[in-house]
Design a protein around this motif. Structure first.
Motif, PDB file in Angstrom:
ATOM      1  N   ASN A 137      -5.171   8.329   0.177  1.00  0.00           N
ATOM      2  CA  ASN A 137      -5.707   8.507   1.515  1.00  0.00           C
ATOM      3  C   ASN A 137      -4.765   9.434   2.269  1.00  0.00           C
ATOM      4  O   ASN A 137      -3.615   9.079   2.532  1.00  0.00           O
ATOM      5  N   VAL A 180       0.839  -1.189   0.000  1.00  0.00           N
ATOM      6  CA  VAL A 180       0.000   0.000   0.000  1.00  0.00           C
ATOM      7  C   VAL A 180       0.875   1.240   0.000  1.00  0.00           C
ATOM      8  O   VAL A 180       1.431   1.618   1.022  1.00  0.00           O
ATOM      9  N   GLY A 181       1.027   1.844  -1.159  1.00  0.00           N
ATOM     10  CA  GLY A 181       1.759   3.098  -1.266  1.00  0.00           C
ATOM     11  C   GLY A 181       3.252   3.008  -1.095  1.00  0.00           C
ATOM     12  O   GLY A 181       3.918   4.017  -0.929  1.00  0.00           O
ATOM     13  N   LYS A 182       3.827   1.805  -1.108  1.00  0.00           N
ATOM     14  CA  LYS A 182       5.269   1.669  -0.940  1.00  0.00           C
ATOM     15  C   LYS A 182       5.919   1.468  -2.307  1.00  0.00           C
ATOM     16  O   LYS A 182       5.467   0.680  -3.114  1.00  0.00           O
ATOM     17  N   CYS A 229      -7.761  13.266  -1.853  1.00  0.00           N
ATOM     18  CA  CYS A 229      -7.946  12.237  -0.835  1.00  0.00           C
ATOM     19  C   CYS A 229      -9.334  11.660  -1.039  1.00  0.00           C
ATOM     20  O   CYS A 229     -10.331  12.391  -1.011  1.00  0.00           O
ATOM     21  N   THR A 284      -4.465  10.162   5.221  1.00  0.00           N
ATOM     22  CA  THR A 284      -4.002   9.735   6.542  1.00  0.00           C
ATOM     23  C   THR A 284      -2.721   8.912   6.447  1.00  0.00           C
ATOM     24  O   THR A 284      -2.088   8.654   7.463  1.00  0.00           O
ATOM     25  N   TYR A 285      -2.354   8.493   5.225  1.00  0.00           N
ATOM     26  CA  TYR A 285      -1.111   7.746   5.034  1.00  0.00           C
ATOM     27  C   TYR A 285       0.083   8.685   5.156  1.00  0.00           C
ATOM     28  O   TYR A 285       0.018   9.849   4.740  1.00  0.00           O
ATOM     29  N   GLU A 286       1.171   8.176   5.687  1.00  0.00           N
ATOM     30  CA  GLU A 286       2.376   8.983   5.881  1.00  0.00           C
ATOM     31  C   GLU A 286       2.881   9.565   4.565  1.00  0.00           C
ATOM     32  O   GLU A 286       3.308  10.714   4.509  1.00  0.00           O
ATOM     33  N   HIS A 287       2.822   8.787   3.509  1.00  0.00           N
ATOM     34  CA  HIS A 287       3.344   9.234   2.211  1.00  0.00           C
ATOM     35  C   HIS A 287       2.194   9.425   1.227  1.00  0.00           C
ATOM     36  O   HIS A 287       2.152   8.809   0.166  1.00  0.00           O
ATOM     37  N   PHE A 288       1.292  10.316   1.583  1.00  0.00           N
ATOM     38  CA  PHE A 288       0.103  10.593   0.771  1.00  0.00           C
ATOM     39  C   PHE A 288       0.482  10.919  -0.673  1.00  0.00           C
ATOM     40  O   PHE A 288       1.287  11.805  -0.926  1.00  0.00           O
TER      41      PHE A 288
END
Length: 75
Positions: free
Chosen positions: A39, A9-11, A71, A41-45
C-alpha cells in the motif's frame, strides 16, 4: 524464513536479529527475483520487498529481474 521477520503491518523485527541471519545463511549463485505488493500510503511502502532484494544479493544470490513493486490500491 523471511515471513518470521515481519511484525505487524510492514514492520520488520529488531535489526540485530536480522543481522544475525547473514552469519549463517548464504545463497551462492541462487537466482532470484522479488515482487513486493503493498500500500503506497504506508510510510515504508514495500520495505520488506526492498529489504529481501538487497539482502539476497548481499548473501550471494544473483538477481535475475529488477525488484517489482506494486501498490494494490492501483490494481
Amino acid at each position: 524464513q523471511y515471513n518470521s521477520l515481519i511484525q505487524g503491518v510492514g514492520k520488520i523485527k529488531d535489526l540485530a536479529e536480522i543481522e544475525n541471519l547473514r552469519t549463517y545463511i548464504l545463497f551462492p549463485g541462487l537466482r532470484y527475483a522479488v515482487f513486493g505488493l503493498g500500500n503506497s500510503t504506508y510510510e515504508h511502502f514495500n520495505a520488506m520487498g526492498k529489504f529481501v532484494d538487497t539482502e539476497m544479493e548481499k548473501m550471494g544470490g544473483k538477481r535475475v529481474h529488477n525488484l517489482g513493486q506494486v501498490c494494490y490500491l492501483n490494481m
